[in-house]
Design a protein around this motif. Structure first.
Motif, short mmCIF file in Angstrom:
data_model
loop_
_atom_site.label_atom_id
_atom_site.label_comp_id
_atom_site.label_asym_id
_atom_site.label_seq_id
_atom_site.Cartn_x
_atom_site.Cartn_y
_atom_site.Cartn_z
N ARG A 1 8.86 52.69 33.83
CA ARG A 1 8.00 52.34 34.95
C ARG A 1 7.64 53.62 35.71
O ARG A 1 8.32 54.63 35.58
N ILE A 2 6.58 53.53 36.52
CA ILE A 2 6.08 54.72 37.22
C ILE A 2 6.20 54.52 38.72
O ILE A 2 6.00 53.42 39.25
N GLU A 3 6.54 55.62 39.41
CA GLU A 3 6.68 55.61 40.86
C GLU A 3 6.01 56.85 41.45
O GLU A 3 6.32 57.97 41.02
N PRO A 4 5.13 56.70 42.44
CA PRO A 4 4.56 57.86 43.13
C PRO A 4 5.49 58.30 44.27
O PRO A 4 5.90 57.49 45.10
N GLU A 5 5.81 59.59 44.30
CA GLU A 5 6.81 60.08 45.25
C GLU A 5 6.39 61.42 45.85
O GLU A 5 5.43 62.05 45.39
N VAL A 6 7.13 61.86 46.85
CA VAL A 6 6.98 63.20 47.43
C VAL A 6 8.27 63.96 47.16
O VAL A 6 9.37 63.45 47.37
N VAL A 7 8.11 65.19 46.68
CA VAL A 7 9.23 66.06 46.32
C VAL A 7 9.30 67.21 47.32
O VAL A 7 8.27 67.77 47.72
N PHE A 8 10.51 67.58 47.70
CA PHE A 8 10.74 68.76 48.52
C PHE A 8 11.48 69.82 47.72
O PHE A 8 12.39 69.50 46.95
N GLY A 9 11.10 71.08 47.91
CA GLY A 9 11.84 72.20 47.35
C GLY A 9 12.57 72.92 48.47
O GLY A 9 11.96 73.29 49.49
N LEU A 10 13.87 73.09 48.33
CA LEU A 10 14.67 73.73 49.37
C LEU A 10 14.67 75.25 49.20
O LEU A 10 15.01 75.75 48.13
N ILE B 1 13.24 73.31 54.11
CA ILE B 1 12.26 72.92 53.09
C ILE B 1 11.24 74.05 52.93
O ILE B 1 10.58 74.45 53.88
N GLU B 2 11.11 74.56 51.73
CA GLU B 2 10.15 75.63 51.45
C GLU B 2 8.79 75.06 51.07
O GLU B 2 7.76 75.57 51.50
N TRP B 3 8.78 74.01 50.23
CA TRP B 3 7.52 73.46 49.76
C TRP B 3 7.66 71.96 49.54
O TRP B 3 8.77 71.42 49.47
N MET B 4 6.52 71.30 49.43
CA MET B 4 6.49 69.90 49.04
C MET B 4 5.41 69.71 47.99
O MET B 4 4.50 70.52 47.85
N ALA B 5 5.54 68.63 47.24
CA ALA B 5 4.58 68.32 46.19
C ALA B 5 4.57 66.81 45.98
O ALA B 5 5.52 66.11 46.35
N HIS B 6 3.52 66.34 45.38
CA HIS B 6 3.45 64.96 44.93
C HIS B 6 3.99 64.90 43.51
O HIS B 6 3.89 65.87 42.74
N VAL C 1 6.01 66.79 38.34
CA VAL C 1 5.75 67.34 39.67
C VAL C 1 4.37 68.00 39.69
O VAL C 1 4.02 68.80 38.82
N GLY C 2 3.60 67.68 40.71
CA GLY C 2 2.30 68.30 40.90
C GLY C 2 2.41 69.67 41.56
O GLY C 2 3.49 70.24 41.69
N GLU C 3 1.29 70.18 41.99
CA GLU C 3 1.21 71.52 42.56
C GLU C 3 2.04 71.63 43.84
O GLU C 3 1.81 70.89 44.80
N PRO C 4 3.02 72.53 43.89
CA PRO C 4 3.80 72.71 45.13
C PRO C 4 2.95 73.37 46.23
O PRO C 4 2.14 74.27 45.96
N HIS C 5 3.16 72.90 47.46
CA HIS C 5 2.47 73.45 48.62
C HIS C 5 3.50 74.04 49.57
O HIS C 5 4.33 73.31 50.12
N VAL C 6 3.46 75.37 49.76
CA VAL C 6 4.39 76.03 50.67
C VAL C 6 4.06 75.61 52.10
O VAL C 6 2.89 75.58 52.50
N LEU C 7 5.09 75.28 52.86
CA LEU C 7 4.90 74.75 54.20
C LEU C 7 4.89 75.86 55.26
O LEU C 7 5.71 76.78 55.20
N SER C 8 3.99 75.73 56.21
CA SER C 8 3.99 76.62 57.36
C SER C 8 5.00 76.12 58.38
O SER C 8 5.48 74.97 58.31
N SER C 9 5.32 76.95 59.36
CA SER C 9 6.25 76.53 60.42
C SER C 9 5.71 75.34 61.19
O SER C 9 6.45 74.41 61.53
#
Length: 280
Positions: free
Chosen positions: A110-119, A136-141, A172-180
């Motif tokens: 089965r498939i689940e859409p989620e949000v991933v965090f990179g520490l 958290i450094e980045w997040m991705a779908h 994991v999709g494209e990671p997006h680095v988070l700003s402060s």
């Protein structure tokens, strides 16, 4: 607490079922198993996986979405999150947010859409939620492909915990680095966002599900916070570490997938691109 021989037997059954895409009886059929027992079995599976050359690179959360709790569980609804490890062998990245995934060897996928965090940093054991977000450094779908060795997806919480947390593959999709600034507002931004999940075949496009970030323990950030606190009470497992990826749980129900289908997501309320994955 399970005696060692019984825990090892359950772990070996689950490893064999996963290796050969077999269905097995519920571990809980005999009664008397607790969530703690499930994690004891999971620890033995973790050790065996490492012994076979796999490297744990993060964690997955399951049942963080309160809207689906009543749909799972045999004798009682599953009404609390669970977690398990993800490995270098079960995580892949989708270039340009598009990918092709084989379902060979996947049991009842089965498939689940989620949000991933990179520490990017290791949180202190007593870190506040604000301090945790700063790690958290980045997040991705991502899509998590969940699998189940129990017939018709019928199980108790302890069964799901022990069975790799039902984890199959994380795309994991494209990671997006988070700003402060984004970190400071991340919990509310994700809570107010929504996602749609559609299935495409040669003949049709069907909207299968939609959900909100607020369904995931009020926000995927709060799901990460729950995991951090849970690990503080489970000394047999390592705490969260810099470099780990954490997938925080589905925004919709989990939907069966088949070869020949392409699944597509789209977000509203947050600048995350959707994913397109075709199954073969």
């Amino acid at each position: 607490m399970l005696i060692s021989t019984k825990a090892n037997r359950y772990a070996n059954q689950l490893i064999d079922a996963r290796a050969h895409a077999k269905l097995i009886p519920l571990l809980s059929d005999g009664g008397g198993l607790s969530a703690r027992d499930g994690y004891d079995i999971g620890k033995r599976i973790l050790d065996a996986s490492i012994g076979q050359g796999e490297t744990p690179i993060g964690r997955k959360l399951g049942f963080t979405n309160r809207t689906i709790w009543s749909k799972y569980g045999v004798t009682q609804a599953i009404n609390a999150p669970i977690w398990a490890h993800v490995f270098d062998s079960t995580v892949r990245y989708a270039k340009d947010n598009r990918g092709i995934q084989s379902l060979d060897g996947a049991s009842q996928p089965r498939i689940e859409p989620e949000v991933v965090f990179g520490l990017g940093a290791t949180p202190a054991p007593d870190a506040s939620i604000e301090e945790l977000v700063e790690c958290i450094e980045w997040m991705a779908h991502a899509f998590e492909i969940v699998v189940c060795p129990f017939r018709d997806w019928k199980f108790e919480a302890v069964d799901a915990i022990a069975a790799f947390g039902l984890h199959g593959t994380l795309i994991v999709g494209e990671p997006h680095v988070l700003s402060s600034a984004t970190r400071r507002n991340l919990a509310s931004m994700l809570a107010n966002a929504s996602v749609s999940l559609s299935c495409c075949t040669e003949d049709s496009v069907t909207l299968c599900g939609a959900g909100f970030g607020s369904d995931v323990l009020d926000s995927p950030v709060h799901a990460l916070w729950h995991l951090h606190q849970e690990l503080n009470s489970q000394p047999q497992f390592a705490p969260l570490q810099a470099g780990e990826i954490i997938t925080t749980g589905t925004w919709t129900d989990a939907y069966p997938v088949q070869a020949g289908q392409t699944w597509v997501t789209a977000f509203s309320g947050i600048a995350l691109p959707g994913l397109t994955v075709s199954f073969v």
